[in-house]
Motif scaffolding. Structure first.
Motif, PDB file in Angstrom:
ATOM      1  N   ARG A 485       0.750  -1.120   0.040  1.00  0.00           N
ATOM      2  CA  ARG A 485       0.024  -0.015   0.171  1.00  0.00           C
ATOM      3  C   ARG A 485       0.615   1.324   0.184  1.00  0.00           C
ATOM      4  O   ARG A 485       0.512   2.364   0.332  1.00  0.00           O
ATOM      5  N   ASN A 547      -5.894  -2.566  -0.791  1.00  0.00           N
ATOM      6  CA  ASN A 547      -6.011  -3.111  -2.001  1.00  0.00           C
ATOM      7  C   ASN A 547      -6.781  -4.194  -2.233  1.00  0.00           C
ATOM      8  O   ASN A 547      -7.063  -5.037  -1.531  1.00  0.00           O
ATOM      9  N   LYS A 552      -2.947  -3.117  -8.116  1.00  0.00           N
ATOM     10  CA  LYS A 552      -2.208  -1.960  -7.891  1.00  0.00           C
ATOM     11  C   LYS A 552      -2.871  -0.557  -7.996  1.00  0.00           C
ATOM     12  O   LYS A 552      -2.347   0.556  -7.711  1.00  0.00           O
ATOM     13  N   PHE A 555      -8.812  -0.198  -5.036  1.00  0.00           N
ATOM     14  CA  PHE A 555      -9.178  -0.036  -3.751  1.00  0.00           C
ATOM     15  C   PHE A 555     -10.489  -0.401  -3.230  1.00  0.00           C
ATOM     16  O   PHE A 555     -11.443   0.027  -3.825  1.00  0.00           O
TER      17      PHE A 555
END
Length: 591
Positions: A485, A547, A552, A555
């Motif tokens: 994160r 996540n 990547k 969220f």
């Protein structure tokens, strides 16, 4: 309607004659001394009765014939005994369902059975007709104990036969620990008829004390060893106990490696040193009972250390088999008598005296119980059959001639033996809900606000394909993060935050967290968060995101909210607001 009929007053009996007179009448007819009519007049027996008995048509059984014939009932008895030997004995409901399956497979419909299921009266009559079956309270054992096979027991006794060769009973001891609780258990009392609950005011607790028992093959009880659950020992806890008793303590209240070594050197070894010849010590195979110093001392003193087969102490451990039950029964009596005199839970200061009273109550039969335990476990004298009769047989069941009976037996056994393990055994986080208050979805998921189209909270798609079909990069925060994160500083559309007026409630921000690692080196982590509340003293309440499946740039809010109160200095950047999708919900107000 009861199956066992009883004659009412005023009704004639079925039989008006003596069975011995019937035998005399038959002899007279067979010898040719009388005719059927003459015998009936002389012995006052109906002529048809003598004739039917002579022709073999007379039956001693009165009333309506059974629904299942004798052969079918014997097959049911055989199936029930087989199931019991496997460790899955029938209960009443199992027996009724088994008969139903059998009748359904034969295509027979019994009108007096509802849906071919026999009633309770039929079960009672069935058990009465088959006295080889008995109803007993079951002793529940774990599946791991039921997996003890005859092959394992035979292998154990093969090794034990070599170890016990030439060893007298006095040179063999068995040890085992048990816990003695502060609960005298339930007891039958007298109350008003019709009372649903019979309550008795008697203080008790869940506390327990571990006691190590050890007995020899000739019935001698070695000194006891007590372990309290405590960090320290006090003199008052050691006074008034049985002679020679040793005391210790541990944080868990159970025996660990050092405590077991102390028991061996203070209790078992002094006993063995008074004996000549080869000695044997038998116990369960706990890791804490295996010590280099103990094994070394055994080799130097001609002591054979024998472990019992795994999960077999209920049939192979002498103390478990014949001693601990009378110990627990006597302890409940001793504890109940003490609680009648004193109020409150049993303190540790009273335990030694109660333990001494317990041994005094057990003393008349204790030696016999210890010997019986060695005999029942097949150790003294050596007899594997004593244990094998209690072990579930590994071979297949005996076949039954009736195909419908065999299929019914297989089906009912599959229901009990092929049960799956419980999925998702994790307990999860404790809910902070006041006692008496009903639990709602908000108590489990504080961030959830139900809508017209979303009655059930879904924190995110259940699989990756659903994620790709129902959300896109535009639906999430336009940011990139690694698996820890940590937000990439090269991310675009970041607005630095320097004053409290730079952010508003419901803005998405990057929060910075500074910590020291194991080497005391300062490190920085960054999290994506949503502003929930802004205070006047530059304190901000944020709800951190995580996540989604190691993505990547995606969220979601966790099911258990990660709400933090942070200073303005920890909020570094404000991000462009994303489109609200499921899994991202506005937060409630914070006071």
């Amino acid at each position: 309607m009861p199956r066992t009929h009883k004659h009412k007053l005023g009704t004639p009996f079925r039989r008006h004659y003596d069975p011995q007179n019937l035998e005399k009448a038959l002899e007279a007819v067979i010898d040719g001394k009388m005719s059927f009519g003459q015998a009936a007049l002389v012995y006052k027996i109906p002529k048809t009765t003598i004739f039917n008995k002579y022709r073999g048509l007379h039956s001693d059984k009165l009333g309506k014939p059974c629904i299942l014939n004798a052969a079918e009932e014997k097959n049911i008895v055989h199936a029930m005994m087989t199931a019991a030997s496997f460790g899955y004995p029938f209960v009443r409901q199992d027996l009724r369902q088994f008969v139903q399956m059998y009748l359904d497979r034969k295509g027979v419909v019994v009108k007096c059975f509802k849906n071919n299921i026999p009633g309770e009266d039929w079960v009672k009559a069935f058990l009465k007709r088959n006295p080889e079956l008995a109803r007993r309270n079951s002793e529940n054992i774990k599946r791991s104990r039921a997996e003890v096979t005859p092959e394992l027991i035979n292998d154990y006794f093969d090794h034990l036969r070599v170890t016990m060769d030439g060893v007298p009973p006095a040179n063999v001891i068995n040890y085992d620990e048990t816990n003695i609780t502060d609960d005298p258990a339930k007891q039958k009392v007298y109350v008003k008829r019709g009372s649903k609950h019979a309550r008795r005011i008697l203080d008790n607790s869940k506390s327990s004390t571990s006691v190590m028992f050890a007995g020899s093959g000739d019935g001698e009880l070695l000194p006891l060893y007590v372990v309290y659950k405590s960090k320290h020992l006090y003199p008052e806890w050691l006074q008034g106990g049985p002679e020679g008793t040793h005391f210790n303590r541990s944080s868990t209240g159970w025996f660990d490696g050092p405590i077991f070594e102390d028991w061996f050197f203070k209790v078992a070894l002094p006993y063995f040193r008074r004996k000549d010849g080869k000695k044997v010590i038998i116990g369960d195979n706990l890791q804490s009972h295996l010590s280099v110093s103990v094994v070394t001392e055994c080799e130097q003193n001609n002591i054979a250390f024998v472990f019992l087969p795994p999960n077999s102490t209920h049939v192979c451990q002498p103390l478990d088999v014949a001693v601990f039950r009378p110990v627990k029964v006597a302890w409940r009596i001793v504890l109940t008598e003490w609680k009648k005199k004193y109020r409150g839970v049993m303190p540790k200061t009273a335990f030694p005296g109660l333990l001494k009273t317990l041994l005094q109550k057990l003393e008349p039969n204790l030696a016999g119980d210890i010997k019986a335990g060695f005999t029942a476990s097949g150790i003294i004298p050596l007899n594997p059959e004593k244990v094998l009769k209690h072990v579930t047989p590994s071979q297949a069941r005996d076949a039954v001639d009736d195909e419908a009976m065999t299929e019914s037996f297989d089906l009912i056994m599959q229901r009990q033996t092929l049960t799956p393990e419980i999925p998702n055994k994790k307990r999860g986080k404790k809910l902070e809900v006041p006692a008496g208050k009903s639990v709602s979805l908000k108590d489990i998921l504080p961030n959830h606000q139900p809508t017209e189209t979303d009655d059930i909270y879904h924190p995110g798609p259940s699989n990756q394909e659903e994620m790709e079909s129902e959300s896109s990069e535009d639906d999430d925060i336009d940011a990139k993060s690694d698996n820890q994160r940590k937000i990439d500083n090269k991310i675009t559309n970041k607005i630095p935050v320097t004053e409290i007026c730079d952010i508003n409630i419901s803005d998405f921000v990057i929060r910075e967290f500074i910590y020291n690692d194991q080497t005391k080196k300062e490190k920085v982590k960054q999290f994506v968060a949503k502003v929930a509340q802004i205070n006047d003293n530059n304190n901000i309440v944020v709800n951190c995101l995580r996540n989604y499946k190691e993505s990547k740039n995606k969220f979601i809010f966790p099911q258990v909210s990660d709400v933090n109160k942070v200073a303005l200095e920890q909020v570094k950047y404000r991000l462009d607001s994303p489109t609200i999708t499921r899994g991202v919900h506005p937060l409630p107000n914070f006071d």
